[in-house]
Write an enzyme that holds these catalytic residues in place. Structure first.
Site, mmCIF file in Angstrom:
data_model
loop_
_atom_site.group_PDB
_atom_site.id
_atom_site.type_symbol
_atom_site.label_atom_id
_atom_site.label_comp_id
_atom_site.label_asym_id
_atom_site.label_seq_id
_atom_site.Cartn_x
_atom_site.Cartn_y
_atom_site.Cartn_z
ATOM 1 N N GLN A 145 0.849 -1.204 0.000
ATOM 2 C CA GLN A 145 0.000 0.000 0.000
ATOM 3 C C GLN A 145 0.879 1.247 0.000
ATOM 4 O OE1 GLN A 145 -1.824 2.263 3.522
ATOM 5 N NE2 GLN A 145 -3.260 0.587 3.200
ATOM 6 N N HIS A 147 1.327 5.653 0.192
ATOM 7 C CA HIS A 147 0.849 7.004 0.462
ATOM 8 C C HIS A 147 1.031 7.840 -0.799
ATOM 9 C CE1 HIS A 147 1.642 6.800 5.094
ATOM 10 N NE2 HIS A 147 0.536 6.181 4.731
ATOM 11 N N GLU A 174 -3.361 5.599 -0.564
ATOM 12 C CA GLU A 174 -4.005 6.352 0.513
ATOM 13 C C GLU A 174 -3.512 7.795 0.464
ATOM 14 O OE1 GLU A 174 -4.276 6.097 5.415
ATOM 15 O OE2 GLU A 174 -2.694 5.055 4.333
ATOM 16 N N GLU A 225 -9.187 2.853 6.683
ATOM 17 C CA GLU A 225 -8.439 2.129 7.728
ATOM 18 C C GLU A 225 -8.059 3.056 8.876
ATOM 19 O OE1 GLU A 225 -4.797 0.526 6.201
ATOM 20 O OE2 GLU A 225 -3.936 2.483 5.781
ATOM 21 N N GLN A 300 -4.696 -2.294 10.657
ATOM 22 C CA GLN A 300 -3.435 -1.656 10.325
ATOM 23 C C GLN A 300 -2.692 -1.535 11.650
ATOM 24 O OE1 GLN A 300 -2.184 2.570 8.281
ATOM 25 N NE2 GLN A 300 -3.764 2.612 9.844
ATOM 26 N N ASP A 339 4.862 2.040 8.067
ATOM 27 C CA ASP A 339 4.427 3.263 7.397
ATOM 28 C C ASP A 339 4.943 4.505 8.114
ATOM 29 O OD1 ASP A 339 2.860 3.161 9.651
ATOM 30 O OD2 ASP A 339 1.072 3.931 8.652
ATOM 31 N N SER A 366 1.605 -0.297 5.480
ATOM 32 C CA SER A 366 0.312 0.385 5.449
ATOM 33 C C SER A 366 0.587 1.858 5.171
ATOM 34 C CB SER A 366 -0.434 0.183 6.766
ATOM 35 O OG SER A 366 0.415 0.352 7.870
#
Length: 755
Positions: A145, A147, A174, A225, A300, A339, A366
């Protein structure tokens, strides 16, 4: 007595990035403990008349809201008796036993209290936690995933960066924003950009929970999330929440076809000041039991915002791995943290990701920062845009699938420009804004927002509020894309809207690949030891290992190609070499490929210049240079020794085409040379000239100062050895074991032999 001076190594250590990291002393009373605190309860559970009346030493009358929720909705009364009675070490061994099925262990976990879960994983080393995670994680195929944010909330850049992230293989992207009012513009831009990369990428816009739900209901997002869960009642209440309100919110997301995960992680309660003197792992275990009780798809966790605080404690990284293991053991989909940049040390960063890369995860990060650090509005991630190629290399190194795929530079250019054109077309079609071509070109080329010419923040806010106030939805965007000729992108965005209706990606650990949902249901992790579980298919491995600038024999030979292949050779064989008689003579023994197949050293020096430097140096030292070609060996030591035995003075220089050179003497053992230039990539022409001069001085009976080629700690092997191996293979390919050395004449230009 004079005090000893400070060892200057400490000054060097002080200057390293690691010294920016803070390390905390163990202090359970202040909340600084990872696995054990004296205030942690001992595991216990008691059931009476079908009701859980005790959890971890606390009777029902003293239950807080977390205990009450866990007792009512997490603990499986059919498993409590068996699970709580088992020895924790025995269960830990079962977690790393390939003969114990994952399903059996998940059933036991449903009968365990938070303290019992902690007591099991506390028995395990980091290696065992990694192995158990690879066995217990839910979906077989790993994912990742990203950002996607920027410091200006610029929708043009968001679209371009989303397209890049999706092309790299991220299954989810995200975003969040610097200005809360810009959320709708961010969401629209990322949704469009993701549709340019490929169809089927899940997207979240992280904002206040009610606003996030509204954006989701407009069709722009497909997962959430940011439903935060805490390990103490005080922390929950501080956020005006309860387990029941969080459960209601996740159900609201699911009812609109929006995938939902909760967020928790070690040290959150410590950061908020509500740690109750408990270890961070015990509090996180409570969070995870709550999440399973809520029925949410996944979590997460793995520290998240509290990760830097957790790794400041001894054993902190092990703790983050342990909480991830509890998550998957409880049957939750796991976006396993990574993350938050937990350290300024690149070594600690690489070390942190490695266990997860090897074990695999539903989502390794995440929030991998696919953008520059300064553009990451969540704060820098463990890995960021600057580090993407490092991550790709790690995947290749370990033959481990971290979810990303190398992308050709030309493809990146096309994607970024198309994404910018697509969002500009949508803005124009929906009468939100016009976008000058110069802005599009600026953003397409920019690595980060410091380089872009684009909207002002106030203008972005106006666009965002217009999207919200006019009630624009993803369907309006699909129509706009279709009308402006972005048919593929319209279909990709529509694919996600259809998924919202079918709800297939609400399954645990669901992602979409090639338009198809894969999840823990249809792609369950079945790891049972060697030969089982996930292995990269051949096509996937072919893609993963195709990083940028791979060296090939063809590329190396092309670099060695002579500018004019028809030019006469500058080294001419003059017959078999005999032993010289001149006591001033210094023979220079050239390797088999020197000056014919190979034309330059690894430092990039033309071999003509190298020979000129050596011969000029010999003359400066009062010697007489003589060139020979040695054909029976390419080894530097034997090149030098062979040349020395043919030299009138007994001294010689042996040199390979790649530039490694040695001064040798006829009466020495082969590898007992006099001077050696082993680091050819940093050897200059002046060094070769000095080597020639020294060889002549040795021949004259002098003892000159040896020439030292300085190095500054470069990883020369990493930089050059691929090429060196290929060059040396060319040298050895020309070796003729029985061929005698040849005298050479050197000519420069077309004038024939000059000496």
């Amino acid at each position: 007595m004079t005090s000893p001076p400070r060892w200057r190594r400490f000054d060097e250590w002080d200057a390293r990035p690691l010294r920016h990291d803070q390390f905390a002393a163990e202090d359970p009373e202040a909340g600084f403990s990872t696995f054990h605190s004296p205030w942690d309860p001992a595991p216990s559970a008691r059931v009476e008349n079908g009701r859980v009346v005790e959890i971890d030493g606390k009777p029902e009358a003293d239950f807080d809201i977390l205990d009450a929720f866990i007792a009512a909705h997490h603990l499986d009364q059919d498993a409590i008796g068996e699970a709580m009675a088992m020895d924790s070490a025995q269960i830990a061994r079962m977690l790393v036993d390939i003969n114990v099925p994952r399903q059996k262990l998940e059933r036991l976990a449903r009968g365990m209290t938070p303290a019992k879960l902690v007591s099991v994983v506390a028995e395990m080393s980091s290696l065992e936690l990694t192995f158990a995670y690879s066995k217990m994680r839910q979906r077989q195929t790993p994912g990742n995933q990203a950002h996607v944010t920027n410091a200006k909330d610029d929708p043009l850049q968001l679209a371009a960066d989303s397209a890049v992230a999706v092309a790299l293989g991220f299954d989810e992207i995200e975003t969040t924003m610097r200005v809360a009012s810009n959320s709708w513009a961010n969401a629209m831009a990322c949704a469009v950009g993701a549709a340019v990369g490929r169809g089927g990428v899940l997207f979240q816009c992280s904002i206040e929970e009610a606003e996030e739900l509204r954006i989701g209901m407009a069709g722009f997002t497909s997962y959430a999330e940011t439903v935060s869960v805490y390990g103490t009642e005080a922390a929950f209440v501080d956020g005006d929440d309860t387990p029941w309100s969080k459960a209601f919110l996740t159900a609201a997301y699911a009812s609109r076809g929006i995938k939902a995960r909760c967020t928790s992680g070690a040290s959150a309660e410590l950061l908020m000041g509500f740690h109750e003197r408990r270890s961070v792992l015990y509090l996180e275990a409570r969070c995870l039991c709550l999440q399973r009780a809520m029925g949410v798809q996944g979590t997460q966790n793995g520290g998240i915002d509290g990760a830097p605080l957790t790794v400041s404690m001894a054993g902190g990284m092990r703790e983050l791995m342990a909480e991830n293991l509890i998550a998957v053991w409880l049957g939750l989909e796991c976006a396993s943290g990574n993350d938050t940049r937990v350290s300024e040390s690149e070594i600690r960063i690489g070390a942190k990701i490695t266990p997860f890369l090897m074990a695999g995860s539903d989502l390794l990060c995440s929030g991998f920062g696919s953008i520059r650090k300064y553009d990451n509005s969540f704060n820098p991630s463990l890995f960021n845009g600057e580090d993407i190629e490092d991550f790709l290399a790690l995947q290749r190194d370990f033959e481990a699938d971290g979810g990303l795929t190398p992308v050709e530079e030309g493809d990146m250019r096309e994607l970024r420009m198309r994404a910018v054109h697509a969002i500009a077309a949508v803005f124009e079609e929906l009468k939100l804004a016009g976008v000058p071509e110069s802005w599009m070109l600026s953003v397409a080329a920019a690595s980060g927002s410091l380089e872009t010419e684009t909207f002002s923040t106030r203008e972005i806010t106006r666009i965002s509020e217009a999207i919200r106030d006019r009630g624009l939805t993803a369907v309006d965007v699909v129509r706009a894309l279709q009308r402006r000729g972005f048919v593929r992108e319209a279909e990709n965005l529509l694919l996600m809207l259809r998924q919202r209706i079918s709800g297939d990606y609400l399954q645990t650990s669901a992602i979409l690949r090639e338009g198809r949902v894969i999840s823990a249901l249809n792609d369950p992790n079945d790891y049972r030891g060697p030969g089982s579980g996930y292995r990269m298919p051949d096509a996937r491995w072919e893609a993963v290992r195709g990083v940028r600038d791979l060296q090939t024999r063809e590329k190396v030979l092309e670099r060695e190609r002579r500018i004019d292949p028809t030019a006469a050779p500058w080294l001419t064989a003059m017959g078999d070499a005999r032993k010289g008689s001149d006591p001033r003579e210094v023979v220079i023994g050239l390797s088999p490929a020197f000056g014919n197949e190979l034309t330059q050293t690894t430092a990039g020096h033309d071999l003509i210049d190298v020979v000129l430097a050596l011969t000029d140096g010999v003359r400066e030292g009062g010697g007489v240079p003589r060139l020979i070609r040695i054909r029976h060996t390419a080894d530097t030591s034997f090149l030098g020794l062979t040349a020395a035995r043919l030299s009138g003075s007994g001294y010689a220089i042996g040199i390979q085409a790649k530039g490694t050179a040695v001064i040798h003497r006829a009466d020495r053992l082969p590898h007992m040379n006099i001077e050696l230039f082993s680091n050819a990539p940093v050897t200059t022409l002046e060094h070769y000239r000095a080597m020639g001069r020294n060889a002549a001085l040795y021949a004259n009976g002098d003892t000159p100062e040896p020439i030292l080629v300085p190095v500054d700690g470069q990883a020369l092997s990493a930089r050059y050895h691929v090429r060196v191996a290929m060059l040396y293979a060319i040298e050895t390919g020309l070796v003729a074991p029985d061929a005698p050395p040849l005298d050479l004449a050197m000519s420069i230009g077309q004038g024939g032999p000059s000496e």
